[in-house]
Motif scaffolding. Structure first.
Motif, mmCIF file in Angstrom:
data_model
loop_
_atom_site.group_PDB
_atom_site.id
_atom_site.type_symbol
_atom_site.label_atom_id
_atom_site.label_comp_id
_atom_site.label_asym_id
_atom_site.label_seq_id
_atom_site.Cartn_x
_atom_site.Cartn_y
_atom_site.Cartn_z
ATOM 1 N N LEU A 35 -1.704 -8.169 1.002
ATOM 2 C CA LEU A 35 -1.229 -6.746 0.935
ATOM 3 C C LEU A 35 -0.470 -6.593 1.885
ATOM 4 C CD1 LEU A 35 -4.934 -5.033 0.436
ATOM 5 C CD2 LEU A 35 -3.256 -5.584 -1.521
ATOM 6 N N ILE A 95 0.736 -1.203 -0.001
ATOM 7 C CA ILE A 95 0.040 0.019 0.029
ATOM 8 C C ILE A 95 0.901 1.220 0.121
ATOM 9 C CG2 ILE A 95 -1.588 1.295 1.397
ATOM 10 C CD1 ILE A 95 -2.702 -1.185 -0.201
ATOM 11 N N THR A 106 -5.108 3.211 2.409
ATOM 12 C CA THR A 106 -5.273 1.777 1.669
ATOM 13 C C THR A 106 -6.244 1.660 0.888
ATOM 14 O OG1 THR A 106 -4.456 0.894 3.987
ATOM 15 C CG2 THR A 106 -5.625 -0.478 2.630
ATOM 16 N N ASP A 107 -7.375 2.620 1.068
ATOM 17 C CA ASP A 107 -8.600 2.313 0.066
ATOM 18 C C ASP A 107 -8.144 3.122 -1.278
ATOM 19 O OD1 ASP A 107 -10.050 0.876 1.816
ATOM 20 O OD2 ASP A 107 -11.132 2.598 2.571
ATOM 21 N N SER A 133 -5.161 3.309 -2.265
ATOM 22 C CA SER A 133 -4.143 2.622 -3.204
ATOM 23 C C SER A 133 -4.964 1.567 -3.842
ATOM 24 C CB SER A 133 -2.943 2.162 -2.226
ATOM 25 O OG SER A 133 -2.254 3.222 -1.629
ATOM 26 N N SER A 154 -2.645 -6.442 7.980
ATOM 27 C CA SER A 154 -3.852 -5.812 8.845
ATOM 28 C C SER A 154 -4.592 -6.885 9.458
ATOM 29 C CB SER A 154 -4.027 -4.546 8.528
ATOM 30 O OG SER A 154 -5.012 -4.859 7.389
ATOM 31 N N TRP A 212 -4.963 5.804 7.949
ATOM 32 C CA TRP A 212 -4.243 4.615 7.197
ATOM 33 C C TRP A 212 -5.326 3.936 6.203
ATOM 34 C CZ3 TRP A 212 -6.634 -0.170 8.545
ATOM 35 C CH2 TRP A 212 -5.978 -1.152 7.853
ATOM 36 N N LYS A 213 -6.573 3.778 6.943
ATOM 37 C CA LYS A 213 -7.745 3.233 6.035
ATOM 38 C C LYS A 213 -7.828 4.128 4.647
ATOM 39 C CE LYS A 213 -12.248 0.953 6.208
ATOM 40 N NZ LYS A 213 -12.372 1.315 4.778
ATOM 41 N N ASP A 247 0.083 -3.865 3.892
ATOM 42 C CA ASP A 247 -0.670 -2.801 4.370
ATOM 43 C C ASP A 247 -0.397 -2.630 5.991
ATOM 44 O OD1 ASP A 247 -2.209 -4.708 5.663
ATOM 45 O OD2 ASP A 247 -4.127 -4.320 5.036
ATOM 46 N N TRP A 248 0.601 -2.888 6.512
ATOM 47 C CA TRP A 248 0.972 -3.073 7.995
ATOM 48 C C TRP A 248 2.410 -2.688 7.898
ATOM 49 C CZ3 TRP A 248 -2.855 -1.562 10.873
ATOM 50 C CH2 TRP A 248 -2.746 -1.658 12.357
ATOM 51 N N GLY A 275 -4.761 -8.030 3.827
ATOM 52 C CA GLY A 275 -3.364 -7.679 3.840
ATOM 53 C C GLY A 275 -2.794 -8.063 5.322
ATOM 54 N N PHE A 297 4.412 2.644 7.508
ATOM 55 C CA PHE A 297 3.320 3.343 7.779
ATOM 56 C C PHE A 297 3.246 4.418 8.702
ATOM 57 C CE2 PHE A 297 1.485 -0.171 5.383
ATOM 58 C CZ PHE A 297 0.815 0.366 4.448
#
Length: 323
Positions: free
Chosen positions: A159, A124, A233-234, A236, A258, A229-230, A161-162, A256, A166
Protein backbone atom coordinates in the motif's frame (compact mmCIF):
# COMPACT_ATOMS: atom_id res chain seq x y z
CA UNK A 1 -9.92 -36.59 -21.56
CA UNK A 2 -9.11 -39.55 -19.30
CA UNK A 3 -12.78 -40.22 -18.53
CA UNK A 4 -13.58 -40.10 -22.28
CA UNK A 5 -10.90 -42.73 -23.01
CA UNK A 6 -12.20 -44.89 -20.15
CA UNK A 7 -15.71 -44.53 -21.54
CA UNK A 8 -14.77 -45.85 -25.00
CA UNK A 9 -12.59 -48.60 -23.49
CA UNK A 10 -15.53 -49.80 -21.40
CA UNK A 11 -17.84 -49.81 -24.40
CA UNK A 12 -15.20 -51.68 -26.44
CA UNK A 13 -14.91 -54.39 -23.73
CA UNK A 14 -18.69 -54.86 -23.74
CA UNK A 15 -18.76 -55.07 -27.54
CA UNK A 16 -15.85 -57.55 -27.64
CA UNK A 17 -17.67 -59.76 -25.13
CA UNK A 18 -20.65 -59.82 -27.52
CA UNK A 19 -18.20 -60.71 -30.31
CA UNK A 20 -17.04 -63.80 -28.37
CA UNK A 21 -13.95 -62.37 -26.70
CA UNK A 22 -14.85 -62.06 -23.00
CA UNK A 23 -12.17 -60.38 -20.93
CA UNK A 24 -10.54 -58.84 -23.98
CA UNK A 25 -9.56 -55.20 -23.60
CA UNK A 26 -8.12 -52.49 -25.81
CA UNK A 27 -6.40 -49.28 -24.68
CA UNK A 28 -7.55 -46.03 -26.24
CA UNK A 29 -4.52 -44.15 -27.52
CA UNK A 30 -3.89 -40.91 -29.34
CA UNK A 31 -4.09 -41.50 -33.11
CA UNK A 32 -1.03 -40.86 -35.25
CA UNK A 33 -2.91 -38.13 -37.03
CA UNK A 34 -5.62 -36.13 -35.21
CA UNK A 35 -7.46 -35.84 -38.52
CA UNK A 36 -8.49 -39.49 -37.93
CA UNK A 37 -10.13 -38.77 -34.57
CA UNK A 38 -9.52 -38.11 -30.90
CA UNK A 39 -8.71 -41.69 -29.87
CA UNK A 40 -7.76 -44.93 -31.59
CA UNK A 41 -8.18 -48.61 -30.66
CA UNK A 42 -5.52 -50.86 -32.25
CA UNK A 43 -6.89 -54.37 -32.81
CA UNK A 44 -3.57 -56.23 -33.39
CA UNK A 45 -3.51 -57.86 -29.90
CA UNK A 46 -6.85 -59.62 -30.57
CA UNK A 47 -5.96 -61.34 -33.83
CA UNK A 48 -4.55 -64.52 -32.29
CA UNK A 49 -7.28 -65.10 -29.69
CA UNK A 50 -10.17 -64.21 -32.02
CA UNK A 51 -8.59 -65.91 -35.05
CA UNK A 52 -9.43 -63.01 -37.30
CA UNK A 53 -7.42 -60.34 -39.03
CA UNK A 54 -7.04 -57.06 -37.11
CA UNK A 55 -8.86 -55.26 -39.92
CA UNK A 56 -11.86 -57.60 -39.70
CA UNK A 57 -12.00 -57.20 -35.92
CA UNK A 58 -11.82 -53.41 -36.28
CA UNK A 59 -14.63 -53.33 -38.84
CA UNK A 60 -16.98 -55.41 -36.69
CA UNK A 61 -16.08 -53.57 -33.50
CA UNK A 62 -16.67 -50.16 -35.13
CA UNK A 63 -20.11 -51.30 -36.32
CA UNK A 64 -21.07 -52.12 -32.72
CA UNK A 65 -19.89 -48.83 -31.20
CA UNK A 66 -22.83 -46.57 -31.96
CA UNK A 67 -22.62 -42.83 -31.20
CA UNK A 68 -23.84 -41.79 -27.75
CA UNK A 69 -23.83 -38.68 -25.52
CA UNK A 70 -20.01 -38.64 -25.51
CA UNK A 71 -19.08 -40.30 -28.82
CA UNK A 72 -19.89 -38.54 -32.08
CA UNK A 73 -18.48 -40.99 -34.65
CA UNK A 74 -16.64 -44.34 -34.83
CA UNK A 75 -14.89 -45.43 -38.04
CA UNK A 76 -12.72 -48.45 -38.85
CA UNK A 77 -9.51 -47.72 -40.73
CA UNK A 78 -7.65 -50.93 -41.44
CA UNK A 79 -6.67 -52.49 -38.09
CA UNK A 80 -7.69 -49.38 -36.15
CA UNK A 81 -10.97 -48.12 -34.74
CA UNK A 82 -10.89 -44.33 -34.77
CA UNK A 83 -13.17 -42.49 -32.36
CA UNK A 84 -14.32 -38.90 -32.54
CA UNK A 85 -15.73 -37.48 -29.29
CA UNK A 86 -18.41 -34.82 -29.20
CA UNK A 87 -16.98 -31.29 -28.88
CA UNK A 88 -19.25 -30.53 -25.93
CA UNK A 89 -18.00 -33.64 -24.10
CA UNK A 90 -14.35 -32.71 -24.74
CA UNK A 91 -14.89 -29.12 -23.65
CA UNK A 92 -16.61 -30.27 -20.47
CA UNK A 93 -13.82 -32.75 -19.78
CA UNK A 94 -11.08 -30.15 -20.22
CA UNK A 95 -12.80 -27.44 -18.19
CA UNK A 96 -13.62 -29.74 -15.28
CA UNK A 97 -10.12 -31.16 -15.47
CA UNK A 98 -8.67 -27.69 -15.10
CA UNK A 99 -11.04 -26.70 -12.29
CA UNK A 100 -10.48 -29.93 -10.35
CA UNK A 101 -6.74 -30.05 -10.99
CA UNK A 102 -6.85 -33.46 -12.68
CA UNK A 103 -3.90 -34.67 -14.81
CA UNK A 104 -2.60 -33.34 -17.09
CA UNK A 105 -4.00 -30.00 -15.93
CA UNK A 106 -3.20 -30.29 -12.21
CA UNK A 107 -0.48 -28.45 -10.28
CA UNK A 108 3.16 -29.08 -11.13
CA UNK A 109 5.38 -30.73 -8.51
CA UNK A 110 6.80 -28.31 -5.94
CA UNK A 111 9.95 -26.57 -7.17
CA UNK A 112 11.28 -25.57 -3.78
CA UNK A 113 11.43 -21.95 -4.92
CA UNK A 114 9.56 -18.85 -3.78
CA UNK A 115 8.28 -15.95 -5.85
CA UNK A 116 7.01 -12.75 -4.23
CA UNK A 117 4.46 -10.94 -6.39
CA UNK A 118 3.65 -7.33 -5.55
CA UNK A 119 0.33 -6.31 -7.12
CA UNK A 120 -2.51 -3.83 -6.82
CA UNK A 121 -0.72 -1.46 -4.39
CA UNK A 122 -3.26 1.39 -4.26
CA UNK A 123 -2.53 4.73 -2.67
CA UNK A 124 -4.42 5.39 0.54
CA UNK A 125 -6.89 8.30 0.31
CA UNK A 126 -7.02 8.11 -3.50
CA UNK A 127 -9.52 6.48 -5.89
CA UNK A 128 -9.04 2.92 -7.16
CA UNK A 129 -8.23 3.69 -10.81
CA UNK A 130 -8.57 1.56 -13.95
CA UNK A 131 -4.77 1.30 -14.01
CA UNK A 132 -4.84 -0.22 -10.54
CA UNK A 133 -7.48 -2.72 -11.60
CA UNK A 134 -5.16 -3.74 -14.44
CA UNK A 135 -2.18 -4.45 -12.17
CA UNK A 136 -4.49 -6.12 -9.65
CA UNK A 137 -5.89 -8.56 -12.21
CA UNK A 138 -2.53 -9.24 -13.89
CA UNK A 139 -0.82 -9.77 -10.54
CA UNK A 140 -3.54 -12.12 -9.31
CA UNK A 141 -3.27 -14.12 -12.55
CA UNK A 142 0.51 -14.41 -12.20
CA UNK A 143 0.05 -15.48 -8.57
CA UNK A 144 -2.20 -18.35 -9.67
CA UNK A 145 0.00 -19.33 -12.63
CA UNK A 146 3.19 -19.49 -10.54
CA UNK A 147 1.39 -21.43 -7.83
CA UNK A 148 0.05 -23.90 -10.39
CA UNK A 149 3.56 -24.26 -11.83
CA UNK A 150 4.93 -25.45 -8.49
CA UNK A 151 6.27 -22.23 -6.99
CA UNK A 152 5.59 -21.15 -3.43
CA UNK A 153 3.82 -17.86 -4.06
CA UNK A 154 3.56 -14.85 -1.77
CA UNK A 155 1.05 -12.20 -2.86
CA UNK A 156 1.77 -8.78 -1.40
CA UNK A 157 -0.42 -5.68 -1.50
CA UNK A 158 2.18 -2.94 -0.99
CA UNK A 159 0.00 0.00 0.00
CA UNK A 160 0.98 3.59 -0.66
CA UNK A 161 0.25 4.63 2.91
CA UNK A 162 3.24 6.83 3.70
CA UNK A 163 5.00 9.88 2.30
CA UNK A 164 4.81 13.64 2.12
CA UNK A 165 1.37 13.53 0.48
CA UNK A 166 -0.06 12.50 3.84
CA UNK A 167 1.21 15.71 5.32
CA UNK A 168 -0.82 17.51 2.65
CA UNK A 169 -3.95 15.42 3.16
CA UNK A 170 -3.82 15.79 6.94
CA UNK A 171 -3.12 19.53 6.69
CA UNK A 172 -6.13 19.92 4.39
CA UNK A 173 -8.28 17.79 6.70
CA UNK A 174 -7.20 19.93 9.64
CA UNK A 175 -8.19 23.12 7.85
CA UNK A 176 -11.26 22.22 5.77
CA UNK A 177 -12.19 18.64 6.62
CA UNK A 178 -15.53 17.25 7.73
CA UNK A 179 -15.06 14.15 9.89
CA UNK A 180 -18.60 12.90 9.30
CA UNK A 181 -18.18 13.25 5.54
CA UNK A 182 -14.82 11.49 5.86
CA UNK A 183 -16.53 8.45 7.39
CA UNK A 184 -19.40 8.48 4.84
CA UNK A 185 -17.28 8.95 1.70
CA UNK A 186 -13.62 8.56 2.68
CA UNK A 187 -12.04 8.39 -0.78
CA UNK A 188 -14.12 11.18 -2.31
CA UNK A 189 -13.64 13.52 0.65
CA UNK A 190 -9.86 13.03 0.93
CA UNK A 191 -9.49 13.48 -2.84
CA UNK A 192 -11.47 16.74 -2.68
CA UNK A 193 -9.25 17.92 0.17
CA UNK A 194 -6.08 16.94 -1.70
CA UNK A 195 -7.20 18.85 -4.80
CA UNK A 196 -8.10 21.91 -2.71
CA UNK A 197 -4.73 21.78 -0.97
CA UNK A 198 -2.91 22.10 -4.28
CA UNK A 199 -5.19 24.94 -5.35
CA UNK A 200 -4.39 26.87 -2.17
CA UNK A 201 -0.75 25.91 -1.65
CA UNK A 202 0.83 28.51 -3.93
CA UNK A 203 -1.23 31.32 -2.39
CA UNK A 204 -0.57 30.22 1.19
CA UNK A 205 3.07 29.35 2.06
CA UNK A 206 2.00 28.61 5.65
CA UNK A 207 -0.14 25.72 4.38
CA UNK A 208 2.84 24.05 2.72
CA UNK A 209 4.93 24.51 5.86
CA UNK A 210 2.17 23.00 7.97
CA UNK A 211 2.02 19.97 5.65
CA UNK A 212 5.77 19.44 6.01
CA UNK A 213 5.50 19.81 9.77
CA UNK A 214 2.66 17.26 9.96
CA UNK A 215 4.62 14.71 7.94
CA UNK A 216 7.67 15.19 10.15
CA UNK A 217 5.46 14.59 13.20
CA UNK A 218 3.92 11.57 11.51
CA UNK A 219 7.37 10.05 11.04
CA UNK A 220 8.30 10.97 14.61
CA UNK A 221 5.24 9.12 15.93
CA UNK A 222 3.02 11.98 17.14
CA UNK A 223 0.01 10.11 18.71
CA UNK A 224 -2.73 12.45 17.46
CA UNK A 225 -1.43 12.60 13.91
CA UNK A 226 -0.79 8.86 13.86
CA UNK A 227 -4.36 8.19 14.98
CA UNK A 228 -5.83 10.37 12.22
CA UNK A 229 -3.53 8.80 9.62
CA UNK A 230 -4.62 5.32 10.75
CA UNK A 231 -8.30 6.28 10.54
CA UNK A 232 -7.88 7.44 6.95
CA UNK A 233 -5.91 4.27 6.12
CA UNK A 234 -8.53 1.95 7.61
CA UNK A 235 -11.38 3.77 5.88
CA UNK A 236 -9.58 3.58 2.52
CA UNK A 237 -8.85 -0.12 2.94
CA UNK A 238 -12.53 -0.73 3.61
CA UNK A 239 -13.39 0.91 0.29
CA UNK A 240 -10.67 -1.00 -1.60
CA UNK A 241 -11.88 -4.30 -0.16
CA UNK A 242 -15.23 -3.84 -1.90
CA UNK A 243 -13.41 -3.95 -5.25
CA UNK A 244 -11.26 -6.91 -4.22
CA UNK A 245 -14.35 -8.84 -3.14
CA UNK A 246 -16.05 -8.23 -6.50
CA UNK A 247 -12.95 -9.39 -8.39
CA UNK A 248 -12.19 -12.35 -6.10
CA UNK A 249 -8.75 -10.95 -5.26
CA UNK A 250 -6.84 -12.07 -2.17
CA UNK A 251 -3.39 -11.40 -0.73
CA UNK A 252 -1.07 -13.23 1.64
CA UNK A 253 0.25 -9.97 3.04
CA UNK A 254 -1.16 -6.46 3.09
CA UNK A 255 1.78 -4.28 4.06
CA UNK A 256 2.09 -0.63 3.23
CA UNK A 257 5.16 1.54 3.08
CA UNK A 258 4.54 2.38 6.74
CA UNK A 259 5.27 -1.25 7.68
CA UNK A 260 8.90 -0.67 6.75
CA UNK A 261 9.29 2.47 8.85
CA UNK A 262 11.07 0.57 11.69
CA UNK A 263 13.51 -0.78 9.10
CA UNK A 264 14.44 2.55 7.52
CA UNK A 265 17.45 3.34 9.69
CA UNK A 266 18.99 -0.09 9.22
CA UNK A 267 18.27 0.15 5.50
CA UNK A 268 20.05 3.49 5.27
CA UNK A 269 22.91 2.16 7.40
CA UNK A 270 23.26 -0.84 5.09
CA UNK A 271 23.68 1.45 2.09
CA UNK A 272 26.06 3.75 4.01
CA UNK A 273 28.21 0.75 4.98
CA UNK A 274 28.42 -0.19 1.31
CA UNK A 275 30.44 3.02 0.91
CA UNK A 276 28.35 4.54 -1.87
CA UNK A 277 26.61 7.44 -0.08
CA UNK A 278 27.53 11.07 0.37
CA UNK A 279 25.98 14.18 1.87
CA UNK A 280 24.85 16.82 -0.60
CA UNK A 281 23.24 20.05 0.60
CA UNK A 282 22.34 18.32 3.86
CA UNK A 283 20.70 15.31 2.17
CA UNK A 284 22.01 11.74 2.06
CA UNK A 285 22.38 10.67 -1.57
CA UNK A 286 23.85 8.00 -3.82
CA UNK A 287 25.45 9.10 -7.07
CA UNK A 288 24.16 6.89 -9.87
CA UNK A 289 26.55 7.97 -12.57
CA UNK A 290 28.71 10.69 -14.00
CA UNK A 291 27.55 13.97 -15.46
CA UNK A 292 24.22 15.68 -14.80
CA UNK A 293 22.24 12.60 -13.78
CA UNK A 294 20.42 13.47 -10.54
CA UNK A 295 21.48 11.50 -7.46
CA UNK A 296 19.32 9.01 -5.64
CA UNK A 297 17.92 10.60 -2.46
CA UNK A 298 17.84 8.34 0.60
CA UNK A 299 17.07 10.98 3.21
CA UNK A 300 16.16 14.62 2.70
CA UNK A 301 17.86 17.49 4.49
CA UNK A 302 14.92 17.81 6.91
CA UNK A 303 15.45 14.19 8.02
CA UNK A 304 12.42 12.66 6.28
CA UNK A 305 12.67 9.64 4.02
CA UNK A 306 11.46 9.07 0.48
CA UNK A 307 9.59 6.44 -1.50
CA UNK A 308 12.88 4.93 -2.67
CA UNK A 309 14.12 4.50 0.91
CA UNK A 310 11.01 2.55 1.80
CA UNK A 311 11.26 0.50 -1.40
CA UNK A 312 14.81 -0.51 -0.49
CA UNK A 313 13.63 -1.47 2.99
CA UNK A 314 10.91 -3.63 1.41
CA UNK A 315 13.43 -5.35 -0.91
CA UNK A 316 15.84 -6.12 1.94
CA UNK A 317 13.05 -7.32 4.24
CA UNK A 318 11.47 -9.59 1.64
CA UNK A 319 14.83 -11.06 0.67
CA UNK A 320 15.61 -11.96 4.28
CA UNK A 321 12.12 -13.34 4.98
CA UNK A 322 11.32 -15.32 1.84
CA UNK A 323 14.60 -16.39 0.25
Amino acid sequence: MEELRKHIEKRAREALEEMGAPGAALAAEAPRDLAFGDAALACFPLARTMKKSPAAIAAELASRLEPDELVEKVVAAGPYVNVRFRFSAMARSVLWGVLEGRPPYGPFPARGKTVVIDYSSPNIAKPFSVGLIRTTVIGAALYRIYGHAGWKTVGVNHLGDWGSQFGKVLAALERWGDREELRRNPIRHTLELYVRYHQEEEKDPALAERAREIFRKLEEGDPGIRALWKEITDLSLGEFQKTYDRLGITFDLVQGESFYEPYLEETIQRVVEAGITEVSQGALVVRLGEGDEPPCLLRKSDGTTLYLTRDLAAVFHRWEKFR
